[in-house]
Design a protein around this motif. Structure first.
Motif, PDB file in Angstrom:
ATOM      1  N   THR A  16      -8.187  22.313  13.034  1.00  0.00           N
ATOM      2  CA  THR A  16      -7.872  23.092  11.636  1.00  0.00           C
ATOM      3  C   THR A  16      -8.529  24.407  11.657  1.00  0.00           C
ATOM      4  O   THR A  16      -8.384  25.370  10.649  1.00  0.00           O
ATOM      5  CB  THR A  16      -8.183  22.322  10.649  1.00  0.00           C
ATOM      6  OG1 THR A  16      -9.678  21.987  10.588  1.00  0.00           O
ATOM      7  CG2 THR A  16      -7.407  21.111  10.324  1.00  0.00           C
ATOM      8  N   ALA A  17      -9.410  24.533  12.749  1.00  0.00           N
ATOM      9  CA  ALA A  17     -10.331  25.879  12.895  1.00  0.00           C
ATOM     10  C   ALA A  17      -9.683  27.094  13.316  1.00  0.00           C
ATOM     11  O   ALA A  17      -8.456  26.887  13.932  1.00  0.00           O
ATOM     12  CB  ALA A  17     -11.651  25.654  13.758  1.00  0.00           C
ATOM     13  N   PRO A  18     -10.024  28.339  12.821  1.00  0.00           N
ATOM     14  CA  PRO A  18      -9.077  29.452  13.396  1.00  0.00           C
ATOM     15  C   PRO A  18      -9.368  29.424  15.127  1.00  0.00           C
ATOM     16  O   PRO A  18     -10.069  28.830  15.645  1.00  0.00           O
ATOM     17  CB  PRO A  18     -10.181  30.595  12.920  1.00  0.00           C
ATOM     18  CG  PRO A  18     -10.512  29.985  11.857  1.00  0.00           C
ATOM     19  CD  PRO A  18     -10.993  28.662  11.986  1.00  0.00           C
ATOM     20  N   LYS A  19      -8.276  30.129  15.572  1.00  0.00           N
ATOM     21  CA  LYS A  19      -8.076  30.088  17.206  1.00  0.00           C
ATOM     22  C   LYS A  19      -9.249  30.977  17.612  1.00  0.00           C
ATOM     23  O   LYS A  19      -9.613  31.928  17.161  1.00  0.00           O
ATOM     24  CB  LYS A  19      -6.918  30.833  17.445  1.00  0.00           C
ATOM     25  CG  LYS A  19      -5.519  29.919  17.303  1.00  0.00           C
ATOM     26  CD  LYS A  19      -4.322  30.605  17.629  1.00  0.00           C
ATOM     27  CE  LYS A  19      -3.066  29.846  17.514  1.00  0.00           C
ATOM     28  NZ  LYS A  19      -1.845  30.410  17.646  1.00  0.00           N
ATOM     29  N   ASN A 479      -9.762  27.378  -2.609  1.00  0.00           N
ATOM     30  CA  ASN A 479      -8.386  27.738  -1.730  1.00  0.00           C
ATOM     31  C   ASN A 479      -7.195  26.896  -1.875  1.00  0.00           C
ATOM     32  O   ASN A 479      -7.380  25.755  -1.505  1.00  0.00           O
ATOM     33  CB  ASN A 479      -8.724  27.830  -0.432  1.00  0.00           C
ATOM     34  CG  ASN A 479      -7.860  28.768   0.517  1.00  0.00           C
ATOM     35  OD1 ASN A 479      -6.757  28.869   0.131  1.00  0.00           O
ATOM     36  ND2 ASN A 479      -8.579  29.127   1.645  1.00  0.00           N
ATOM     37  N   PRO A 480      -6.207  27.395  -2.458  1.00  0.00           N
ATOM     38  CA  PRO A 480      -5.025  26.667  -2.965  1.00  0.00           C
ATOM     39  C   PRO A 480      -4.226  26.409  -1.430  1.00  0.00           C
ATOM     40  O   PRO A 480      -3.521  25.083  -1.493  1.00  0.00           O
ATOM     41  CB  PRO A 480      -4.074  27.566  -3.498  1.00  0.00           C
ATOM     42  CG  PRO A 480      -4.489  28.916  -3.176  1.00  0.00           C
ATOM     43  CD  PRO A 480      -6.036  28.899  -2.962  1.00  0.00           C
ATOM     44  N   SER A 481      -4.571  26.786  -0.241  1.00  0.00           N
ATOM     45  CA  SER A 481      -3.769  26.594   0.878  1.00  0.00           C
ATOM     46  C   SER A 481      -4.448  25.356   1.636  1.00  0.00           C
ATOM     47  O   SER A 481      -3.715  24.531   2.097  1.00  0.00           O
ATOM     48  CB  SER A 481      -3.953  27.657   1.855  1.00  0.00           C
ATOM     49  OG  SER A 481      -5.131  28.092   2.302  1.00  0.00           O
ATOM     50  N   ASN A 482      -5.921  25.041   1.279  1.00  0.00           N
ATOM     51  CA  ASN A 482      -6.270  24.003   2.120  1.00  0.00           C
ATOM     52  C   ASN A 482      -7.318  22.821   1.107  1.00  0.00           C
ATOM     53  O   ASN A 482      -7.970  22.207   1.347  1.00  0.00           O
ATOM     54  CB  ASN A 482      -7.166  24.188   3.129  1.00  0.00           C
ATOM     55  CG  ASN A 482      -8.338  25.416   2.681  1.00  0.00           C
ATOM     56  OD1 ASN A 482      -8.737  25.598   1.526  1.00  0.00           O
ATOM     57  ND2 ASN A 482      -9.020  25.963   3.626  1.00  0.00           N
TER      58      ASN A 482
END
Length: 787
Positions: A16-19, A479-482
């Protein structure tokens, strides 16, 4: 389990972390724990092999080896089940207890198998030999097993960290010993009947049908039996001589025991043996008032010098924590960081590194030379010492308790300088800083009130500007996305506050603005936000103050921390206590206490000493009940001074201190010494009953007959302890004192059992054994012959 669970979460987090974000374990104390457990397991395996070889050497029968050694894994398995039911885990201490028990687990089975062999060589059929062999040692076996279990009673009285360290160890041993006894009463006779049925007593090495390996074994057995018989006869002649010169022998023994106890002044004392965990924790304190960004530069320079001192192939990681950690509760963090001038540097070494203490000395010397004005001192790094410090950052902590901090500081500086002169004391530092540069803001409350502002509004705005809004008004964004909560923080950037003038320009507002009382009001007037700069409301002066207040039991204290290197903790703590006592009369209400490992050590030692006395008394009373008299138990207990004598000599010769581990080893040595003496005295009593022998002849014959089982049980325990006593491998130093104490105690206690106990028996046991005369009396009473 906790570390493994954390490692298992790393791939989940990466998903789930950024690339481009890489996660890895940077510092892991469980590596030391795992390596220590592996080392203990290796020691246990080596001990089992050595014990098996000893049994094969003495009995010359692979069948006997199988019978005896079968009890080892079964007893350990039962002990593990018992510990699991009691909520204990497999750790260094419980595995150490099982490793300690290996030598003792074969005692019951060894004595019984040896007695079966002896009865078979007397011409008895196998079944009769098994039954007679088991019955002859039934009483001494149960007494010996219970004696070993009872001597672990002192751990019940322990408190604090020592209780949680050594109670599981004692439980592991006691459960395994009880299982071993039950197996010796049930499984061993059964296996003996199954395996010994076709085992010949006497074999001819010249038999043409015998294989070459079998022929070698038979010749070896014949050679061993001949030599042991000569050794047994030589022992008998020597014992006979000593029995006829009792007074001289006992005087010599008494002098040796008294002289040995003088070694107590030479052997040092520690709470727990030190270990080389391959970890270092260093506190770096820059000059008072250093900003955090400057501290970071100094720490980077210090790390560069550390990397020059430690070879690259030995250095695993260097971590630092600069300033006060704000992401977690400080109540759960053992840190001396109190401001931006503080930093903690944690250093982890790779496997196969050179002694960590050598690097500690080099780093301390180098950094003190290259960073003048900075305070650099080491703290406990591994998890074991951190637990033993009981929440303190150093093993020695002098606390000055007094309301007046300045007065406390005067005594602290005097005591700090005196402590530095004590050999073995390092890293002496006063934990608190009293000259921390500070800006004092004096608010003109009258002018602030005229402007509609309060002292609270001024303080809150400055706090928000300098330390962020989380201190007074925490706010969160979901944060509504996660659906993750993120803190929303308002704070003036550090680069915007580079001078006093920048600080004076800080805007001050009120949360409840009011209309200006000097202006005319109308329904259309709107309230205006009242904002003023700090310079319009207050003045700032430079001063110094305390950066940290410490409390203990509510009272304000000042701490002087210190480490111990190259000397035992007991000697160092005694020397520090003398310095404290030498301060003379203290101001009314001031108290100076020495805390840390020395405090827990003295408490544990006094508890163990009291518990050991109680355990010896309980063992004596147990034997009084089973022997139906006071004299035989007293004679048996005379082997205990020999155990103490051997323990002191072994600790002195190996440079080992008296610590909780060596005290546990002393307890074990006493238990086995008593159990071996029980075998000898019990057999001497049986001889007097069966043959009507006098005390001297019975003592001589008992010594010769019980020579083999006594030597086998003692050598089995000594061989089982050799891998532990060497102390090699990761964390091996922890259990080494235990193994050394057992070996030293058993070596001399066995000599006492074979020579001194028979002499005391011949001197003190003039009358017939009490329990036999009572049995005769009961039989007469049963027949109605009552006098």
């Amino acid at each position: 389990m906790v570390v493994e669970a954390a490692k298992e979460m790393i791939p989940v987090i990466k998903e789930t972390a950024p690339k481009g974000l890489d996660l890895k374990v940077d510092f892991d104390q469980s590596v030391f724990v795992r390596n220590s457990i592996k080392n203990v397991l290796r020691e246990a395996i080596i001990a089992s092999i050595l014990v098996s070889m000893m049994i094969l050497f003495f009995l010359g029968s692979w069948r006997s080896v199988i019978i005896v050694c079968t009890s080892i894994p079964l007893s350990i398995f039962v002990s593990i089940i018992g510990m699991n039911l009691l909520g204990d885990t497999i750790n260094i201490m419980t595995l150490g207890g099982l490793s300690l028990a290996i030598g003792m687990l074969v005692d019951d089975a060894t004595v019984e198998v040896e007695n079966i062999h002896r009865n078979r060589h007397m011409g008895k059929p196998l079944t009769v030999a098994i039954l007679d062999g088991a019955s002859q040692i039934a009483t001494p076996a149960i007494v010996a097993t219970l004696a070993i279990c009872i001597v672990f009673f002192p751990v019940v009285l322990l408190t604090g960290p020592a209780k949680f360290l050594f109670t599981p160890l004692a439980l592991a041993v006691v459960i395994a010993m009880m299982a071993s006894y039950l197996l010796s009463r049930t499984l061993v006779p059964t296996l003996a009947r199954m395996l010994m049925e076709h085992e010949p007593l006497h074999e001819d090495p010249n038999d043409p049908h015998m294989g070459p390996l079998k022929r070698i074994m038979v010749r070896f057995n014949n050679w061993r039996d001949r030599n042991f018989e000569r050794f047994q006869n030589s022992y008998g002649r020597l014992l006979n001589i000593l029995l006829h010169y009792k007074r001289t022998t006992l005087i010599f023994v008494g002098v040796a025991v008294v002289a040995s106890f003088l070694l107590l002044g030479i052997v040092g004392t520690d709470f727990f043996p030190g270990t080389d965990s391959g970890m270092m924790k260093m506190h770096f304190r820059a000059p008072s008032g250093t900003r955090i960004e400057q501290t970071e530069k100094l720490v980077d320079s210090a790390e560069a010098r550390i990397q020059q001192i430690i070879p690259k192939n030995e250095l695993e990681t260097i971590n630092d924590m600069i300033g006060v950690p704000v992401s977690y509760n400080l109540a759960f963090v053992n840190t001396d960081n109190a401001s931006g001038m503080d930093a903690e540097i944690t250093i982890s070494l790779k496997e196969g590194h050179k002694p960590t203490l050598g690097y500690v000395k080099k780093i301390r010397k180098d950094l003190n030379e290259h960073f003048p004005g900075c305070e650099i001192y080491f703290q406990s790094a591994d998890i074991v010492n951190q637990v033993l410090n009981f929440g303190l950052s150093a093993p020695l902590d002098v606390q000055i308790q007094f309301p007046d901090y300045y007065k406390s500081y005067d005594y602290a500086r005097t005591l700090r300088d005196q402590m530095k002169s004590i050999p073995g004391v390092e890293d002496v530092v006063i934990k608190q800083v009293l000259d921390y540069p500070t800006f004092k803001v004096d608010v003109d409350r009258v002018r602030a009130a005229e402007l509609g502002l309060t002292q609270q509004a001024v303080a809150n705005d400055i706090l928000i500007s300098l330390s962020s809004s989380t201190m007074v008004g925490p706010s969160w964004y979901i944060n509504p996305s996660n659906s993750v909560n993120y803190p929303v923080v308002v704070q003036t950037p550090y680069q915007k506050i580079g001078s006093v003038q920048d600080l004076m320009n800080t805007p001050i507002t009120t949360l409840n603005p009011v209309f200006n009382s000097n202006s005319s009001s109308s329904p259309t007037n709107l309230p205006a936000a009242q904002a003023q700069t700090l310079g319009n409301l207050a003045k700032i002066t430079n001063t110094t103050q305390f950066n940290l207040f410490s409390h203990y039991t509510v009272q304000r204290v000042m701490n002087i921390d210190a480490n111990v290197e190259g000397r035992d903790l007991g000697s160092v703590s005694d020397a520090i206590q003398k310095k404290i006592d030498g301060l003379g009369k203290l101001p009314p209400g001031m108290r100076i206490n020495l805390r840390g490992q020395s405090e827990v050590m003295h408490s544990s030692f006094s508890t163990l000493s009291l518990g050991l006395i109680i355990a010896i008394a309980l063992v004596y009373l147990l034997m009084v009940v089973l022997f139906q008299g006071w004299m035989d138990p007293f004679i048996i207990m005379l082997s205990i001074p020999g155990a103490f004598m051997g323990i002191l000599w072994m600790l002195t010769l190996t440079g080992t201190t008296i610590n909780v581990e060596s005290l546990m080893g002393s307890i074990v040595a006493i238990g086995i010494a008593v159990s071996n003496s029980i075998l000898l005295v019990s057999f001497a009593n049986d001889l007097r009953v069966e043959k009507g022998a006098n005390a001297l002849d019975a003592a001589l014959e008992a010594g010769k007959t019980r020579l083999r089982p006594v030597l086998m049980t003692a050598i089995a325990m000594i061989l089982g302890m050799i891998p532990m006593a060497i102390g090699s491998g990761e964390g091996g130093e922890q259990n080494a004192p235990l193994g050394r104490a057992v070996i030293g105690g058993l070596m001399v206690a066995t000599i006492f059992t074979l020579f001194v106990v028979p002499i005391f028996y011949s001197v003190l046991r003039k009358s017939m054994p009490t329990y036999h005369t009572m049995d005769v009396k009961f039989e007469e009473e049963a027949k109605g012959h009552i006098e």
